[in-house]
Write an enzyme that holds these catalytic residues in place. Structure first.
Site, PDB file in Angstrom:
ATOM      1  N   SER A 197      -9.813  -1.960   6.828  1.00 16.97           N
ATOM      2  CA  SER A 197      -8.950  -2.021   5.445  1.00 16.97           C
ATOM      3  C   SER A 197      -8.260  -2.954   5.138  1.00 16.97           C
ATOM      4  O   SER A 197      -7.834  -2.950   3.921  1.00 16.97           O
ATOM      5  CB  SER A 197      -8.230  -0.725   5.516  1.00 16.97           C
ATOM      6  OG  SER A 197      -8.965   0.518   5.554  1.00 16.97           O
ATOM      7  N   LYS A 236       0.931  -1.360   0.083  1.00 15.92           N
ATOM      8  CA  LYS A 236       0.037   0.177  -0.001  1.00 15.92           C
ATOM      9  C   LYS A 236       0.762   1.349  -0.095  1.00 15.92           C
ATOM     10  O   LYS A 236       1.922   1.307   0.524  1.00 15.92           O
ATOM     11  CB  LYS A 236      -1.073  -0.082   1.330  1.00 15.92           C
ATOM     12  CG  LYS A 236      -2.028   1.153   1.287  1.00 15.92           C
ATOM     13  CD  LYS A 236      -2.908   0.545   2.621  1.00 15.92           C
ATOM     14  CE  LYS A 236      -4.090   1.398   2.600  1.00 15.92           C
ATOM     15  NZ  LYS A 236      -4.875   1.109   3.899  1.00 15.92           N
ATOM     16  N   SER A 284      -9.561   0.367   2.729  1.00 16.99           N
ATOM     17  CA  SER A 284      -8.785   1.026   1.926  1.00 16.99           C
ATOM     18  C   SER A 284      -7.731   0.581   1.341  1.00 16.99           C
ATOM     19  O   SER A 284      -6.922   1.205   0.300  1.00 16.99           O
ATOM     20  CB  SER A 284      -8.348   2.167   2.807  1.00 16.99           C
ATOM     21  OG  SER A 284      -7.384   1.922   3.915  1.00 16.99           O
TER      22      SER A 284
END
Lengths: 474, 78
Positions: free
Chosen positions: A183, A84, A159
Site C-alpha cells: 500500500s 493517510k 491503499s
C-alpha cells in the site's frame, strides 16, 4: 502568493527545508502555496478527504514564530506534509476512508504524528485512501475515487492512494502511508515516487488504524530517496507506547546515502518475480539494472524459495486478522462497506483458525529460510513493483468480473510476499509504461536493511532523472 | 491439494459466526480468496524446507518472528 513560492513546491523536501532554515521564505508562504495547489487540484485528483486549512496555517505560523525566536524544531521545520487518513490526532476527526468510522474522533495521537510535529512538520490535511486500507487500486465508494495525476483515468494505487497522488501532484513534499500488502509501494510506483515498506517493527503503530496487527507497517512516500530518508529518520525507532517496536539503534539514513554501491550484489530472481512481466515494464526494468551495473553493482541470478506461496501466506494472516477487527461492524453494519472491501474484510471468516495459526507459526522459519538462501547470494533483491502496465480506474471497478480479480491479484503479486516476511522493500521510479504511466522497481533486503536499500536507490537516482519528472494534471 | 471451499460453505460458516446477510456473489468471492490462502499454507507447511528443523510445529513459538527479524538483521555500517 507569488509564482516563485509556488515553484518551491516542485523541489525536493531536503532543499526546501534548508531554504526555510536560511530564511529564503517562510513556512506560512509555503503552506499557503500548498493549500492553493491542493484546492486547485482536488476536483481533478480527489487526493484529500479533508484539506485542513486553518490547522495548517496555524501550524505554519507557529513554525515561523519558532524560527524567528531562534528555535529550530527539527529536520522538517515548516515543511507542509499530509498523511493517510488513518493516523489518529486527539480531538480531530479520522475517517479511515470509510463510512463506518465517518466522524470518528480519537482520544489519542499517533506516535508518528507526534514525531513529525516534533520535527517541525506542518500537516495540511487528511489524504484519501482505500476504505479501511483494504484494496490496492485507490477506489473509494464513500469519499470518491482518488485519481492518478499523471492521467486521471488511471488508478493512483492503494491503499495509500492520496499519499501517492498528493506527492506526485507536488501538493506536498512527502506523506505517510501504510503498507500491509503493497500500500505504499504501489502508489509510489504508479505515481513515479519512492515508497518504503519498512521492516516490521521499525516504525511505531501506536494511534494508527489497524488492519492486520502481524503485518501492518506505516510507510513513507516521497519524490526522492533523500527526502524519504529524511522522513524515515524522524519516524523510525522504539516507542514505549507500541510494545512491538524494535529497540535497535536507528542508523543515520541520510549519511548512508553517500556510500556508493560498488561492492553490492543485486539479485535478480530467476523464478516468480520475473514471470508475467509486461514487455514495456521489462524494458524499464532492464534499463534500471543497466544503470545499477554502471554504478558498480554486480548483477547476480537468485532463486527465491517458496516465492509462489508468499503472497497467499500473507493473505492467510491478513484476512483473519482483518476479519477479527471488522467482525462487529460486518455483523451490524454490512451495508456500510463497499462490496469489494466487504469481501476482503470478510474473507477471514472462512479461513480456519488452525490454518491462520499455522501461517503465523511457520513465519519465523520461512523468514529464516528466505534470508539465508537469498542473501547468501546477493545483498539486495531486485524485482518489479508492479509487473503490468498501470490499469485504469474503469478496468478495476466493481463489477469487472474475473478480469477485475485477475488484475487485482497482479497488483500485489510482487509486493505482498514481503509483507509476510516482514523485510523492508523500497519502490523506486524507473520509467514509463506504454500508456505514459510510471513504472517502478522494487529493492528488497534483509531485516533492518533500509539504509542499504536507500543507498542503492540513491546511487540510481544520482544517474537518472525519473524522480524529477512531474505530471501535468488535466 | 484440491480442496476448494464453496460459496455455500462460506454462507454456513458466516452464519455460524453471526453474519446473516452474505449473498451468493460475495460468498463465492470469499470462497475463492479463502481457498487460495488455505492451499498456500498447506503447501508450505508440508514443504521440506519448512519441515527440515522440526517435522511438526509442536515446539514452535510464533513470537520467535520478532527475534528472527533482529537476529537476521543487516550489518551495513553507516
Amino acid at each position: 502568493m507569488s509564482a516563485g513560492i509556488a515553484a518551491q513546491l516542485d523541489r525536493p523536501l531536503v532543499e526546501v527545508a534548508a531554504e526555510l532554515a536560511a530564511g529564503s521564505y517562510t513556512s506560512s508562504e509555503l503552506t499557503e502555496a500548498a493549500l492553493v495547489r491542493a484546492r486547485a487540484l482536488q476536483p481533478k485528483v480527489n487526493c484529500f478527504i479533508a484539506i485542513e486549512e486553518d490547522a495548517a496555517l496555524e501550524g505554519a505560523r507557529a513554525a515561523d514564530r519558532a524560527r524567528a525566536s531562534g528555535q529550530s524544531l527539527g529536520s522538517l521545520h515548516g515543511v507542509p506534509l499530509a498523511h493517510k487518513d488513518m493516523y489518529y490526532m486527539a480531538g480531530r476527526v479520522t475517517d479511515c476512508g470509510s463510512a463506518v468510522r465517518r466522524g470518528f474522533v480519537p482520544a489519542i495521537t499517533a506516535t508518528v504524528h507526534r514525531r513529525m510535529a516534533a520535527a517541525g512538520a506542518v500537516n495540511i490535511g487528511r489524504l484519501n485512501m482505500t476504505e479501511f486500507a483494504l484494496g490496492p487500486t485507490g477506489h473509494n465508494a464513500i469519499w470518491g475515487d482518488c485519481r492518478n495525476p499523471w492521467n486521471t483515468a488511471y488508478i493512483p494505487g492503494g491503499s495509500s492512494s492520496g499519499s501517492g497522488a498528493a506527492v506526485a501532484a507536488r501538493i506536498v513534499f512527502a506523506s505517510l502511508g501504510s503498507d500491509t500488502g503493497g500500500s505504499t509501494r504501489l502508489p509510489a510506483s504508479v505515481n513515479g515516487l519512492v515508497g518504503l515498506k519498512p521492516t516490521y517493527s521499525l516504525i511505531s503503530r501506536y494511534g494508527s488504524m489497524g488492519l492486520s496487527f502481524s503485518i501492518d507497517t506505516p510507510g513513507p512516500v516521497a519524490r526522492t530517496v533523500a527526502d524519504l530518508a529524511r522522513l524515515l529518520q524522524v519516524l523510525a525507532g522504539v516507542d514505549p507506547l507500541d510494545p512491538t517496536t524494535s529497540q535497535r539503534t536507528v542508523p543515520d539514513y541520510e549519511a548512508a546515502l553517500k556510500g556508493g554501491i560498488r561492492s553490492q550484489r543485486i539479485g535478480v530472481p530467476t523464478n516468480y518475480f520475473g514471470e508475467q512481466v509486461a514487455p514495456d515494464v521489462q524494458v524499464a526494468l532492464d534499463a534500471a539494472l543497466a544503470v545499477l551495473r554502471d554504478c558498480g553493482a554486480t548483477i547476480v541470478p537468485v532463486e527465491v524459495p517458496l516465492a509462489e506461496h508468499l503472497a497467499e501466506l500473507s493473505r492467510a494472516v491478513l484476512y483473519p486478522e482483518a476479519a477479527t477487527l471488522h467482525n462487529h461492524w460486518l455483523r451490524t453494519r454490512p451495508q456500510d462497506y463497499s462490496p469489494q472491501v466487504r469481501v476482503r474484510a470478510a474473507t477471514g471468516l472462512a479461513i480456519p483458525a488452525a490454518v491462520y495459526l499455522e501461517a503465523v507459526q511457520i513465519r519465523p522459519r520461512v523468514l529464516r529460510h528466505f534470508v539465508e538462501r537469498v542473501f547468501a547470494a546477493c545483498d539486495v533483491l531486485f524485482t518489479p513493483t508492479l509487473a503490468i502496465p498501470v490499469p485504469t480506474l474503469d478496468e478495476t471497478r466493481v463489477g469487472g468480473g474475473e478480469t477485475l480479480w485477475r488484475i487485482i491479484g497482479q497488483l500485489v503479486r510482487c509486493t505482498a510476499p514481503f509483507n509476510y516476511l516482514g523485510v523492508p522493500a523500497l519502490s523506486v521510479p524507473c520509467g514509463f509504461d506504454a500508456n505514459g504511466l510510471p513504472v517502478g522497481f522494487q529493492l528488497v533486503g534483509r531485516p533492518f536493511s533500509e539504509a542499504r536499500l536507500l543507498r542503492v536507490a540513491a546511487a540510481y537516482q544520482a544517474q537518472t532523472d525519473w524522480h524529477r519528472r512531474a505530471p501535468t494534471v488535466r | 491439494m484440491t480442496m476448494r471451499l464453496t460459496g455455500q460453505t462460506v454462507v454456513v460458516l458466516a452464519e455460524a459466526q453471526g453474519h446473516t446477510t452474505l449473498n451468493s456473489d460475495l460468498a463465492a468471492r470469499i470462497a475463492a480468496g479463502a481457498t487460495n490462502a488455505v492451499r498456500a499454507v498447506a503447501a508450505v507447511v508440508t514443504s521440506p524446507d519448512v519441515r527440515a528443523v522440526d517435522p511438526n510445529l509442536f515446539d514452535t513459538e510464533p513470537a520467535q518472528f520478532a527475534t528472527e527479524l533482529e537476529r537476521l538483521a543487516d550489518r551495513l555500517e553507516t
